[in-house]
Design a protein around this motif. Structure first.
Motif, short mmCIF file in Angstrom:
data_model
loop_
_atom_site.label_atom_id
_atom_site.label_comp_id
_atom_site.label_asym_id
_atom_site.label_seq_id
_atom_site.Cartn_x
_atom_site.Cartn_y
_atom_site.Cartn_z
N ASP A 56 41.19 128.85 8.34
CA ASP A 56 41.10 127.58 9.07
C ASP A 56 39.81 127.49 9.88
O ASP A 56 39.31 126.41 10.15
CB ASP A 56 42.28 127.46 10.06
CG ASP A 56 43.60 127.53 9.33
OD1 ASP A 56 44.02 126.49 8.80
OD2 ASP A 56 44.19 128.62 9.26
N VAL A 57 39.35 128.65 10.33
CA VAL A 57 38.19 128.68 11.23
C VAL A 57 37.27 129.81 10.78
O VAL A 57 37.74 130.90 10.43
CB VAL A 57 38.65 128.99 12.69
CG1 VAL A 57 37.48 128.89 13.66
CG2 VAL A 57 39.78 128.07 13.13
N GLY A 109 37.97 119.36 9.30
CA GLY A 109 37.34 120.29 10.24
C GLY A 109 36.06 119.69 10.81
O GLY A 109 35.70 118.56 10.50
N ARG A 120 38.91 121.31 5.57
CA ARG A 120 39.63 121.50 6.83
C ARG A 120 39.02 122.60 7.70
O ARG A 120 39.44 122.84 8.82
CB ARG A 120 41.11 121.84 6.54
CG ARG A 120 41.89 120.64 6.00
CD ARG A 120 43.29 121.05 5.55
NE ARG A 120 44.11 121.62 6.61
CZ ARG A 120 44.72 120.92 7.57
NH1 ARG A 120 44.59 119.60 7.60
NH2 ARG A 120 45.44 121.52 8.49
N ARG A 177 42.01 118.29 14.28
CA ARG A 177 42.33 118.37 12.85
C ARG A 177 43.77 117.99 12.57
O ARG A 177 44.09 117.52 11.48
CB ARG A 177 42.05 119.79 12.35
CG ARG A 177 41.90 119.89 10.85
CD ARG A 177 41.68 121.32 10.41
NE ARG A 177 42.88 122.14 10.57
CZ ARG A 177 43.01 123.38 10.12
NH1 ARG A 177 42.01 123.94 9.48
NH2 ARG A 177 44.13 124.05 10.29
N ILE A 214 36.90 124.74 10.20
CA ILE A 214 36.15 124.56 11.46
C ILE A 214 35.12 125.68 11.50
O ILE A 214 35.48 126.87 11.38
CB ILE A 214 37.11 124.61 12.66
CG1 ILE A 214 37.96 123.34 12.66
CG2 ILE A 214 36.35 124.75 13.98
CD1 ILE A 214 39.28 123.47 13.37
#
Ligand code: CAO
Length: 425
Positions: free
Chosen positions: A91-92, A192, A118, A186, A120
């Motif tokens: 996710d990141v 993202g 999505r 989000r 980040i």
């Protein structure tokens, strides 16, 4: 009890201090943080300031709790393939490489977005866009460029850096806030975004009050600075203010009993307006309660040296803890100067989980600072830092779904170095 960031997976491409402090916070709040390290070497801090030969340094262990470690050569073709699989699963992505390094690995923002809209992408750099944007930066450079050094120390002495790692850990904290904000965004945007935090900017944010004073200075002298009472003229930039209080409540570090042999036998004492009367009684100057030269905060400003000399004559008769006990009865704001030894031994800090003892397979027991942020519904359990590549096999299998044969191929390519199979602890 579920953790606040459970379900969030972080590709942790950070090293040294600024980035790792950020991802450690995310891990403490429940994110699955996968630290990607170069095979054979890992984060340079594993070997820096080593106190025990061939054992991960305290520098590393204290910044990388609750993470998993995978070794991966991001410049090897197979390694790149694995890295892109991770980009799709996470996710990141957090990184604090030198400017341009991520792009040189092929991980441009455009390609990352294409692979995972999505995602980040959170980055720490020394400087934001401008003349220093390509510079490599360490802690003290940020303190100097962010306004901290020019405003720290004594007026007659050189600029001073502070022991608090406001450039590294301060930026890591800022970045973590940016990341959770982007994660929240989000939830309703579905996409993202980039989160950038420059160390110079983070330090300046923490030095906000000094930019305030810079503008006040244009309208006249800074009356709460000791230099005003001493009759020393101000220049055109905010001076170093020694240990003066930053706000409108004058304060000083004062000697306590034992100062001759104990470098930390001092107390920070604040002459807060509402408690001026008890202060006068305690130090034996009851007439100062009504004397027009001392009775009001404004009248006291030109006499701060005299006032604090008198208060110090009282604090020198007591040790710092005794002085605290006496002054606290009257709500006089003050605080002992605590040494790191005293902090390490402080029972309240242990009880609150701010100072934690952790066990490590090759180091044994050591102390660390736990999360200073306490969430009632998501308590932090500090777990030891991973050994280099400890979770490589586990991540290739359980996160990325590689088969035995594929893992053998990845290992054969040199992309992950030699996968260690650790005996159960
Ligand atoms: N596999 C292969 N290569 C890898 C790798 C991996 N897993 N991880 C890193 N590398 C490579 C990088 O790609 C980079 O290669 P290139 O220069 O060829 O692109 C190289 O390692 C060195 O990275 P770096 O330049 O970031 O590291 P450095 O030790 O020279 O500099 C620092 C360190 C901190 C000065 C720099 O990273 C920086 O300025 N970062 C941003 C600011 C920051 O966070 N500073 C705080 C540091 S804490 O005090």
């Amino acid at each position: 009890m579920s953790k606040a960031l459970e379900g969030v997976r972080v590709l942790d491409f950070t090293h040294v201090q600024s980035g790792p402090t950020c991802t450690q916070l995310l891990a403490w709040f429940g994110a699955d943080v996968i630290k990607v390290e170069r095979p054979g070497a890992g984060d340079a801090t594993r070997q820096q300031l080593q106190d025990i030969p061939d054992v991960d340094s305290l520098y590393f262990t204290m910044l990388n709790h609750n993470k998993r470690s995978i070794t991966l050569d991001s410049k090897n073709a197979k390694g790149k393939e694995v890295l892109w699989r991770l980009v799709k699963e996470c996710d990141v992505l957090v990184e604090n490489f030198a400017p341009g390094a991520l792009d040189r690995m092929g991980l441009t923002w455009e390609k990352i977005q294409e692979a995972n809209p999505r995602m980040i992408l959170a980055s720490v750099k020394g400087f934001g866009p401008g003349r220093y944007q390509d510079c490599k930066v360490y802690e003290n450079v940020a303190q100097c460029a962010g306004g901290s050094a020019s405003t720290t120390g004594f007026r007659d002495d050189i600029p001073m850096v502070t022991g608090a790692q406001i450039g590294d850990s301060g930026t890591g904290l800022h970045l973590a806030l940016g990341i959770v904000t982007a994660l929240f965004h989000r939830t309703h945007s579905g996409v993202g975004q980039r989160v950038d935090c420059a160390m110079q900017d983070a330090v300046l944010n923490l030095c906000r009050v000094k930019l305030r004073d810079q503008q006040r200075l244009e309208r006249g002298p800074l009356r709460e600075y000791s230099q005003f009472g001493e009759g020393v003229p101000f220049g055109d930039a905010v001076p170093r203010a020694g240990n003066d209080s930053g706000g409108g409540q004058p304060g000083r570090i004062l000697k306590c009993k034992g100062w001759e042999h104990d470098p930390n036998a001092y107390l920070y004492f604040i002459t807060q307006g509402p408690v001026w009367e008890p202060i006068c009684d305690i130090i034996g100057e009851p007439s100062w309660k009504t004397d027009p030269n001392y009775a009001t905060p404004k009248a006291r400003l030109p006499h701060l040296n005299e006032i604090f000399t008198r208060i110090e004559a009282w604090t020198m008769k007591h040790d710092k803890f005794e002085a605290m006990d006496i002054l606290n009865k009257y709500d006089i704001p003050c605080g002992p100067i605590l040494s790191m030894k005293e902090i390490a031994e402080d029972q309240s800090l242990r009880d609150s989980g701010t100072v934690v003892e952790v066990d490590h397979p090759t180091r044994g027991k050591y102390l660390t600072v736990g999360s200073p942020i306490k969430l009632s519904g998501s308590p932090v359990e500090v777990a030891r830092s991973p050994l280099l590549g400890e979770h490589t096999d586990e991540i290739l299998r359980s996160v990325l779904g590689y088969s035995d044969a594929e893992i053998a191929e990845i290992e054969g390519s040199g992309a992950v170095g030699q996968i260690q199979k650790l005996a159960a602890e």
